[in-house]
Design a protein around this motif. Structure first.
Motif, PDB file in Angstrom:
ATOM      1  N   ASP A  41       0.860  -1.183   0.000  1.00  0.00           N
ATOM      2  CA  ASP A  41       0.000   0.000   0.000  1.00  0.00           C
ATOM      3  C   ASP A  41       0.895   1.230   0.000  1.00  0.00           C
ATOM      4  O   ASP A  41       1.918   1.261   0.673  1.00  0.00           O
ATOM      5  CB  ASP A  41      -0.896   0.015   1.237  1.00  0.00           C
ATOM      6  N   VAL A  42       0.503   2.248  -0.745  1.00  0.00           N
ATOM      7  CA  VAL A  42       1.287   3.469  -0.845  1.00  0.00           C
ATOM      8  C   VAL A  42       0.566   4.595  -0.119  1.00  0.00           C
ATOM      9  O   VAL A  42      -0.643   4.769  -0.255  1.00  0.00           O
ATOM     10  CB  VAL A  42       1.505   3.852  -2.328  1.00  0.00           C
ATOM     11  N   ILE A  43       1.328   5.343   0.653  1.00  0.00           N
ATOM     12  CA  ILE A  43       0.826   6.564   1.266  1.00  0.00           C
ATOM     13  C   ILE A  43       1.298   7.698   0.367  1.00  0.00           C
ATOM     14  O   ILE A  43       2.488   7.836   0.104  1.00  0.00           O
ATOM     15  CB  ILE A  43       1.375   6.742   2.692  1.00  0.00           C
ATOM     16  N   THR A  44       0.355   8.491  -0.120  1.00  0.00           N
ATOM     17  CA  THR A  44       0.701   9.553  -1.061  1.00  0.00           C
ATOM     18  C   THR A  44       1.056  10.851  -0.333  1.00  0.00           C
ATOM     19  O   THR A  44       0.696  11.041   0.839  1.00  0.00           O
ATOM     20  CB  THR A  44      -0.448   9.843  -2.042  1.00  0.00           C
ATOM     21  N   TYR A  45       1.738  11.708  -1.061  1.00  0.00           N
ATOM     22  CA  TYR A  45       2.101  13.013  -0.507  1.00  0.00           C
ATOM     23  C   TYR A  45       0.852  13.822  -0.169  1.00  0.00           C
ATOM     24  O   TYR A  45       0.829  14.543   0.829  1.00  0.00           O
ATOM     25  CB  TYR A  45       2.987  13.776  -1.499  1.00  0.00           C
ATOM     26  N   GLN A  46      -0.186  13.678  -0.959  1.00  0.00           N
ATOM     27  CA  GLN A  46      -1.447  14.370  -0.687  1.00  0.00           C
ATOM     28  C   GLN A  46      -2.031  13.906   0.645  1.00  0.00           C
ATOM     29  O   GLN A  46      -2.484  14.722   1.453  1.00  0.00           O
ATOM     30  CB  GLN A  46      -2.451  14.151  -1.826  1.00  0.00           C
ATOM     31  N   GLU A  47      -2.041  12.606   0.883  1.00  0.00           N
ATOM     32  CA  GLU A  47      -2.535  12.084   2.163  1.00  0.00           C
ATOM     33  C   GLU A  47      -1.696  12.639   3.319  1.00  0.00           C
ATOM     34  O   GLU A  47      -2.235  13.006   4.370  1.00  0.00           O
ATOM     35  CB  GLU A  47      -2.487  10.561   2.177  1.00  0.00           C
ATOM     36  N   TYR A  48      -0.382  12.676   3.102  1.00  0.00           N
ATOM     37  CA  TYR A  48       0.522  13.211   4.126  1.00  0.00           C
ATOM     38  C   TYR A  48       0.210  14.675   4.419  1.00  0.00           C
ATOM     39  O   TYR A  48       0.136  15.082   5.582  1.00  0.00           O
ATOM     40  CB  TYR A  48       1.972  13.043   3.667  1.00  0.00           C
ATOM     41  N   LEU A  49       0.003  15.485   3.377  1.00  0.00           N
ATOM     42  CA  LEU A  49      -0.287  16.906   3.578  1.00  0.00           C
ATOM     43  C   LEU A  49      -1.601  17.112   4.320  1.00  0.00           C
ATOM     44  O   LEU A  49      -1.701  17.998   5.185  1.00  0.00           O
ATOM     45  CB  LEU A  49      -0.309  17.646   2.233  1.00  0.00           C
ATOM     46  N   ILE A  50      -2.598  16.298   4.023  1.00  0.00           N
ATOM     47  CA  ILE A  50      -3.884  16.391   4.723  1.00  0.00           C
ATOM     48  C   ILE A  50      -3.688  16.061   6.203  1.00  0.00           C
ATOM     49  O   ILE A  50      -4.189  16.769   7.081  1.00  0.00           O
ATOM     50  CB  ILE A  50      -4.935  15.474   4.069  1.00  0.00           C
ATOM     51  N   GLN A  51      -2.948  14.991   6.484  1.00  0.00           N
ATOM     52  CA  GLN A  51      -2.689  14.607   7.876  1.00  0.00           C
ATOM     53  C   GLN A  51      -1.851  15.662   8.585  1.00  0.00           C
ATOM     54  O   GLN A  51      -2.109  15.999   9.745  1.00  0.00           O
ATOM     55  CB  GLN A  51      -1.980  13.245   7.933  1.00  0.00           C
ATOM     56  N   LEU A  52      -0.859  16.201   7.898  1.00  0.00           N
ATOM     57  CA  LEU A  52      -0.007  17.246   8.472  1.00  0.00           C
ATOM     58  C   LEU A  52      -0.832  18.481   8.832  1.00  0.00           C
ATOM     59  O   LEU A  52      -0.699  19.021   9.938  1.00  0.00           O
ATOM     60  CB  LEU A  52       1.113  17.614   7.491  1.00  0.00           C
TER      61      LEU A  52
END
Length: 142
Positions: A41-52
């Motif tokens: 499974d890949v965690i995307t940069y977009q998902e990271y930015l939302i979580q951040l």
């Protein structure tokens, strides 16, 4: 060539950069991978930015609502690390749930949300808190 250049810029620029935010919405650049091979499974940069963004907002609410000593205040780097750790842990939890065939019923989720609404002092208080602190709505948290 254009995608390669954009990829380099995504990882070189700061996470608050407008170009980074635009490109991460357009192309699913990876931040982390959970597992190996085709089942990863890949965690995307977009998902990271939302979580951040969510973690930064939560932390700002904590600072605003509490008396925190200077040495207890997290740096932005710590919040970034926490954000990635949150996503990795969530992805591992989901993968393990799939591997062990653990599922949940929609009614269980609804029951938990109703309990949270009750603890918050009503639906409006709950939804206002979810929006203010997490920048999410009811569908997002389900």
């Amino acid at each position: 060539m254009i995608i390669a250049t954009a990829a380099v810029q995504i990882y070189v620029r700061k996470s608050d950069d407008k170009f980074v935010r635009f490109m991460s919405r357009s192309i699913p650049f990876p931040v982390a991978r959970i597992g190996s091979g085709f089942s990863s499974d890949v965690i995307t940069y977009q998902e990271y930015l939302i979580q951040l963004d969510s973690n930064r907002n939560i932390y700002q609410q904590i600072i605003k609502n509490r008396d925190i000593a200077g040495d207890e205040i997290k740096s932005d780097e710590e919040i970034k690390k926490d954000s990635l750790d949150d996503l990795i842990n969530r992805a591992i939890d989901i993968k393990l749930a799939k591997d062990y065939k653990i599922s949940y019923q929609e009614s269980e989720v609804d029951k938990e949300i109703e309990q949270a609404i009750s603890r918050a002092g009503g639906r409006d208080n709950f939804l206002n808190t979810v929006e203010a602190v997490y920048k999410k709505n009811l569908d997002d948290i389900k």
